[in-house]
Every structure is written in C-alpha cells, then in structure tokens.
Design an enzyme around this catalytic site. Structure first.
Site, PDB file in Angstrom:
ATOM      1  N   MET A  28      45.599  90.530  28.371  1.00 34.15           N
ATOM      2  CA  MET A  28      45.961  89.970  27.100  1.00 34.15           C
ATOM      3  C   MET A  28      45.821  88.464  27.066  1.00 34.15           C
ATOM      4  O   MET A  28      46.695  87.752  26.607  1.00 34.15           O
ATOM      5  CB  MET A  28      47.372  90.382  26.719  1.00 34.15           C
ATOM      6  CG  MET A  28      48.422  90.051  27.756  1.00 34.15           C
ATOM      7  SD  MET A  28      49.938  90.853  27.309  1.00 34.15           S
ATOM      8  CE  MET A  28      51.021  89.480  27.432  1.00 34.15           C
ATOM      9  N   PRO A  29      44.706  87.977  27.567  1.00 33.39           N
ATOM     10  CA  PRO A  29      44.538  86.531  27.526  1.00 33.39           C
ATOM     11  C   PRO A  29      44.217  86.012  26.129  1.00 33.39           C
ATOM     12  O   PRO A  29      43.651  86.710  25.298  1.00 33.39           O
ATOM     13  CB  PRO A  29      43.372  86.282  28.476  1.00 33.39           C
ATOM     14  CG  PRO A  29      42.655  87.562  28.563  1.00 33.39           C
ATOM     15  CD  PRO A  29      43.636  88.648  28.289  1.00 33.39           C
TER      16      PRO A  29
END
Length: 136
Positions: A1-2
């Site tokens: 989930m960057p």
C-alpha cells in the site's frame, strides 16, 4: 500500500517520460516489495528551478543533473534491510535503463508508517476496521 510522490524540476522531464517513470516505479514496487498490481497511487509535482535545490555531488563520485528525481515512497513497515537495498538498486537500474535517467539523479526516500495511519477513502481507517490485516 505504498503512496509515491515524485518531485522534479519543471521542464527536466517530458509528460511521456513521466508515464514511463511512473510505470517503472510501480513495476519495481511489485517485483521487490510484493505490492499488489492495483495498489497504484502516485503523484508527480514539478518545481521551478528557483524552488528546487540540491548538491551536485553529495555522497557521489560523479554529478547530479537537473533531471534529479526526488522519489518518496510512503509505505507500511516490515521490509528487511536486504529487501530495501534490492529495491534501491533495482529502481535505479530500471529507471536508468527504461527512462534514460542517470542513476546519480535518482534520490529515493522510504517513509514507513503503520497501517493504522491510512485511510483509503470513505472516511474509514480500513486497517483499524478490519478491511486490511495489520501485520505484527
């Protein structure tokens, strides 16, 4: 989930190349950090030359150019030092190979923040409310 933010000097990169840079960063995140394909959130911000500062040779044996990219990757903690080192190397090599950016112009900063600090929309903290498992 960057979440990825890329900052660069205005006029140093053309729009067509920004798309290639974006895709290259995303593919490296997928390959090196096992990021899901649809987990794709990036923003590019250009700056006028009088707003963009850097030392041409700090920590290098050569020089940076006006094509310098500041790449901030905000992500959940948990990757080993070895994985991070591979990520830095692979991203620099890939951006150089596929986008024509010299490796000296690739400045990467990983910023780790706990999953509970993210909201993906709808006013929810998905990790706190059971939508995303929190790694321990």
């Amino acid at each position: 989930m960057p979440f990825v933010r890329i900052e660069y000097m205005k006029e140093a990169h053309h729009n067509k190349n920004l798309n290639k840079i974006s895709k290259t960063i995303q593919q490296t995140l997928i390959n090196e950090f096992d990021v899901p394909i649809k987990d794709y959130f990036q923003v590019f911000q250009s700056h006028e030359a009088h707003e963009f500062f850097y030392d041409e040779s700090y920590f290098l044996n050569s020089k940076r150019s006006n094509k310098l990219l500041y790449i901030y990757v905000t992500l959940a903690p948990g990757r080993s030092k070895a994985k991070k080192l591979r990520f830095y190397k692979e991203l620099s090599t890939s951006l150089s190979t596929h986008c024509g950016i010299q490796t000296e112009d690739i400045f990467i900063l990983l910023v780790e923040t706990e999953r509970e600090n993210w909201s993906f929309g709808n006013g929810l903290a998905q990790a706190l409310e059971g939508g995303i498992p929190i790694e321990k």
